[in-house]
Design a protein around this motif. Sequence first.
Motif, short mmCIF file in Angstrom:
data_model
loop_
_atom_site.label_atom_id
_atom_site.label_comp_id
_atom_site.label_asym_id
_atom_site.label_seq_id
_atom_site.Cartn_x
_atom_site.Cartn_y
_atom_site.Cartn_z
N LEU A 23 -5.88 9.98 -16.81
CA LEU A 23 -5.31 8.62 -17.45
C LEU A 23 -6.11 8.25 -18.35
CD1 LEU A 23 -4.09 6.47 -14.32
CD2 LEU A 23 -2.88 7.27 -16.24
N PRO A 55 3.20 3.92 -0.80
CA PRO A 55 4.04 4.19 -1.98
C PRO A 55 5.73 4.62 -1.58
CG PRO A 55 2.96 6.30 -1.54
CD PRO A 55 2.40 5.08 -0.43
N ASN A 109 0.79 -1.09 -0.08
CA ASN A 109 0.04 0.08 0.18
C ASN A 109 0.89 1.39 -0.14
OD1 ASN A 109 -2.52 -1.34 -0.36
ND2 ASN A 109 -3.40 -0.80 1.91
N LEU A 165 -8.39 1.00 -17.51
CA LEU A 165 -8.59 2.20 -18.27
C LEU A 165 -8.12 2.32 -19.58
CD1 LEU A 165 -7.41 4.56 -15.20
CD2 LEU A 165 -9.73 3.66 -15.84
N LYS A 211 -0.93 -3.56 -8.95
CA LYS A 211 -2.40 -3.05 -8.88
C LYS A 211 -2.52 -1.88 -9.76
CE LYS A 211 -4.71 0.16 -6.00
NZ LYS A 211 -4.25 1.03 -4.66
N GLU A 212 -1.31 -0.91 -9.77
CA GLU A 212 -1.30 0.15 -10.60
C GLU A 212 -1.60 -0.15 -12.11
OE1 GLU A 212 1.71 2.94 -10.15
OE2 GLU A 212 1.78 3.55 -12.43
N LEU A 259 -7.28 4.25 -7.11
CA LEU A 259 -6.59 5.20 -7.54
C LEU A 259 -5.03 4.65 -7.56
CD1 LEU A 259 -8.62 8.04 -5.67
CD2 LEU A 259 -8.87 7.53 -8.30
N ILE A 260 -4.39 5.56 -8.29
CA ILE A 260 -2.90 5.16 -8.33
C ILE A 260 -2.05 6.23 -7.36
CG2 ILE A 260 -0.84 5.16 -9.72
CD1 ILE A 260 -2.38 4.20 -11.95
N ASP A 261 -1.65 5.64 -6.12
CA ASP A 261 -1.10 6.62 -5.13
C ASP A 261 -0.30 7.59 -5.71
OD1 ASP A 261 -3.01 5.12 -3.52
OD2 ASP A 261 -1.58 3.88 -2.72
N GLU A 262 0.39 7.08 -6.51
CA GLU A 262 1.73 7.98 -7.02
C GLU A 262 1.36 9.19 -7.84
OE1 GLU A 262 1.65 4.78 -6.98
OE2 GLU A 262 3.42 4.05 -5.94
N LEU A 263 0.00 9.17 -8.31
CA LEU A 263 -0.50 10.15 -9.33
C LEU A 263 -1.39 11.17 -8.50
CD1 LEU A 263 -0.94 8.19 -12.33
CD2 LEU A 263 0.91 9.20 -11.71
N ILE A 311 -5.07 -1.18 -13.02
CA ILE A 311 -5.92 -0.23 -13.05
C ILE A 311 -5.60 0.56 -14.23
CG2 ILE A 311 -6.33 2.19 -12.23
CD1 ILE A 311 -5.30 1.29 -9.46
N ARG A 312 -4.33 0.97 -14.77
CA ARG A 312 -4.25 1.25 -15.94
C ARG A 312 -4.75 0.39 -17.18
NH1 ARG A 312 -0.15 5.32 -16.11
NH2 ARG A 312 0.93 5.62 -14.19
N LEU A 357 -3.72 9.50 -1.01
CA LEU A 357 -3.75 9.18 0.24
C LEU A 357 -4.12 10.36 1.32
CD1 LEU A 357 -0.80 6.57 0.48
CD2 LEU A 357 -3.28 6.09 0.44
#
Lengths: 780, 235
Positions: free
Chosen positions: B106, A406, A404, A694, A686-687, B94-98, A690-691, B140
């Motif tokens: 996106l 980052p 979780n 999308l 996970k990322e 959601l992508i945490d780094e973005l 998601i990508r 976050l």
Amino acid sequence: MFSLINFFGLATAMAVCLMILLFVHRELTFDRFHKDAHDIYRISLHMNIQGEMTDEPVSSHATGPDILQEFPEVIEMTRLSHWYEPVTVWQDDNRHMSVEFGLYAESTFFDIFSFRLIRGNPQTSLDDPFTVVLSETLANELFPKTDPMGKVLRLGNRQQPYRVTGIIEDCPSGSHIRYNLLRSYPSLLETSGANFYEWDANINAMTYVKLAPGSDVAQLKEKTRPLTYEKVNYKFEGMGVNISIGYFPITDIRLHSPFSIEMVETGTISKVWIFSAVALFVLFIAGFNYVNLTIAKSGKRAREVGLRKVLGANKITLTTQFYTETLLITCISFILGLLLVEFTLPVFNHILDTQLSLKDTPWWSWLVILFIFVGVFGILAGIYPAWFMAAFQPIKTLKGELWNKPGKFQLRNLLLLIQFVVSMALIICTLVVTLQIRHLYTRDLGFKSQGLVVVETDSYEDATLLLHALDSYPWVRSQAAGSSFPGGHVYMEGVEIQDMEPGIMTSRIWLDYNYKDALDLQMYEGRWFSGDGEFEAEYVIVNQAFVRKTGWDDPIGKTVGRGGYEYQVIGVMKDFHYQSLHHDIEPLMVNILSARPNYLEMPYWVVGNYSDINESEVILAIGELWHDLFPNKALNNHFLSEHLESQYVNERSFGRLFMGFTILAIIIAMLGVLGLSSFIAQQKQKEMGIRKVLGASLFSILSEMAIGFVKWVLVAALIALPLAYWYMEKWLAEFAYAIGFPTWTLLAAFGAILILALTIVIIQSYRTANTSPVESLACE
Amino acid sequence: MIRTVELTKVFRTEEVETTALNKVSFGINEGEFVAIMGPSGCGKSTLLNILGLLDNPSDGQYFFLDHEVSGYSEKQRANLRKRNIGFVFQNFNLIDELSVFENVELPLIYLGYSSSERRQRVEEVLEQMQIMHRKNHFPLQLSGGQQQRVAVCRAVVAKPHIILADEPTGNLDSTHGDEVMNLLESLNKNGTTIIMVTHSQRDASYAQRIIRLFDGQIVTEDKSTEFVLTAEAAQ
């Protein structure tokens, strides 16, 4: 797969470290096996000729005995001579072999050094003329089934009989002295015209002294000054020449020798440092890669940890469990590493020209090694993953929420950066070293170097005989003789120069009339000898460097004096590389060969210029001819081109070493990329899911992953390229004849690392990126 | 708009064969708001994955905008998906780094919009969902409700025909949950078709129709005024 990479990475790193450890240990303990190693010094000669310093590790045959007699703190003295040329050993049935390192030595050799005499009396075995002590291996080779003691061997081209009076253990590899046989020193006195009484004559003995414990070497050096004046310096008064005597500790010879001549190529302390740094670096990076791979893998164990925690395991028991696993892996890798060392040591030995062996390692060092590798390494590499995994929170891990946070991977990125920098820099170094060596091989040396065979004879008469005989062979285009050949041994002599005080040091060779054409030497001005006749003895030909040194405007007709004779300069040759390319071209004077004083055991080299025939046929024909002409003499011949190449063995081994390090660094760095990319792929699963949901294509996801690494390759290039450029420019500057820095190597190194890293990242990410988004998101 | 005919999904491991969906047939018209309900393991998520073109059925037919897509490759599905479907997940994904802005941006990147178009569209939708003030924050740093609102922004930014919502309020308290449901309702009123998987009767009440699944089969369809489709009728 993970475990395999982990084992492989660790085992390779450990193997490399072990080998380096063996190497460093050997270098640091060189010459220290002698009982009184710290009290043994070698006498050295330091000549100051008008401010120009020359340091020689040799002295005259007279220096040692005089010093022993004069100073009470010098308790033992021994001399070695003639290590630089092989000696021919003849057996009863006229079979013969060429033996390297057939030194002349004195009985005191055994008093000073701890070389063990297996048979014979160490006090007397080298006392009488024409006695010889053989190394164990040579003795077995020459007398396989009989007792060698008391047997007679014939040595040298004159086949002088020698009686075997002892057998000595084979020379240990960690010694700067090498021997295969020892001829007694009195034999030298009997056979050669060498001067044993003057300090400035026949300066070619390595003289060792043992000092009384606690002696002050600096003081001894000071005390030697008046003696040196009395023995030699008085001769040079007012000439700007001064000779001083130094005492060089034998334990420093291996790593700190300032001398250009040694029996065995010396090492350098910087090499030891570089190797040690490499070992530490390799171990460190291996640990880092291990940690990365383990943590990447730990995602799969998160549920196990969660469950164990729910069932009551605490952080300590879990840390212990994971830590034990690391120790076990380290142990197995260590054993694998040992096996790897056993298998690859011969290659390593070949590259470094060493004789390292696992068996020679003392037992206590194994404990140290085991402690370092399994203990320290295991602790450092094991503790973080163990702590990392044990800290998983049970609820999250059971739900599968592991990645979780980052992460900020500054340390990881830094380490990866270092690996890229090292790999790139090493690739550049390897390329530049290789190109420079090729340059040395292919440079125009100022003479014909191909298609020439060189044969050693031991008198002017023999040389002449051979020259005439070669005339009848159609493939011999020309033939000539000289006191040396390009790349061969040349003597330095001080000469008097017309209108100049005190004169200069110059190399001196004697060549015959045909030499110029056989080697295609070029004249700058004046003329070459007009024949081999006696009146040519008054003339001398010098090179351009000689003229530069004397500052002559018009050299033709000037005179050069040496040993009471005056020679008139009739020609100036264009400079050619009579020595290796490590040296600048220095002054050279050439006299006609027929006028050379015919000293005993001074070789005459016949050079044959051949064409339209292959090398093996040349060797065969020369062999037959030699056997017809000199049935009782040993043939020593070689091709000039091969000899010239052999001058650069050091550079070649340096090149191979760099190549080895480069391959290693690349393997390690790529393991690092593999570890980190799998870690990141795992983390970004996970990322990626998601990508993909999308609408991201596989290509866009892979580029996303790749960009992260490309960024670091770029940063690494910014550091590595200038660094390597700077270092290699410095290295190239050490050569008198160097290539310009090839800038394309910078691009090549950058490209290679970029392509390799990208390939690995893409292959590694592909699986994750190609996973169905349903699965990727289900992991969450 | 959507029609399934005897949709079947079987998961196989070496030893076990599990039928997640068993000959499911139904249709959804454009502009509808449909809730799919049922107990855990009844096949809701599997159905949603197939409807969302994330997965293929093992058997049966699936008509999406009049295309029979059950045999489409991942690439074909991705192409159809990114133009037509928006997703809202229970855990936001959601992508945490973005940043918020980048997360919402996106789908437009993958649709090849220019950066000025993207900026305009993203700001428009953030404004509309009243989260513009958070556009430079990271997920976050936001509350659950805000995160889900960002997820909805992302789902609608490309103006898809359909939004698939998988338990959109599952991780939210009731206030934030209602907020999200109101958002979905208003989107529906503006013409977007919405298919929502939920456990919550309260959320389901926002839908015009509820499809109830049990053991991979449709057991009832409530509140339906226009269609009553069964497997037989579809044929």
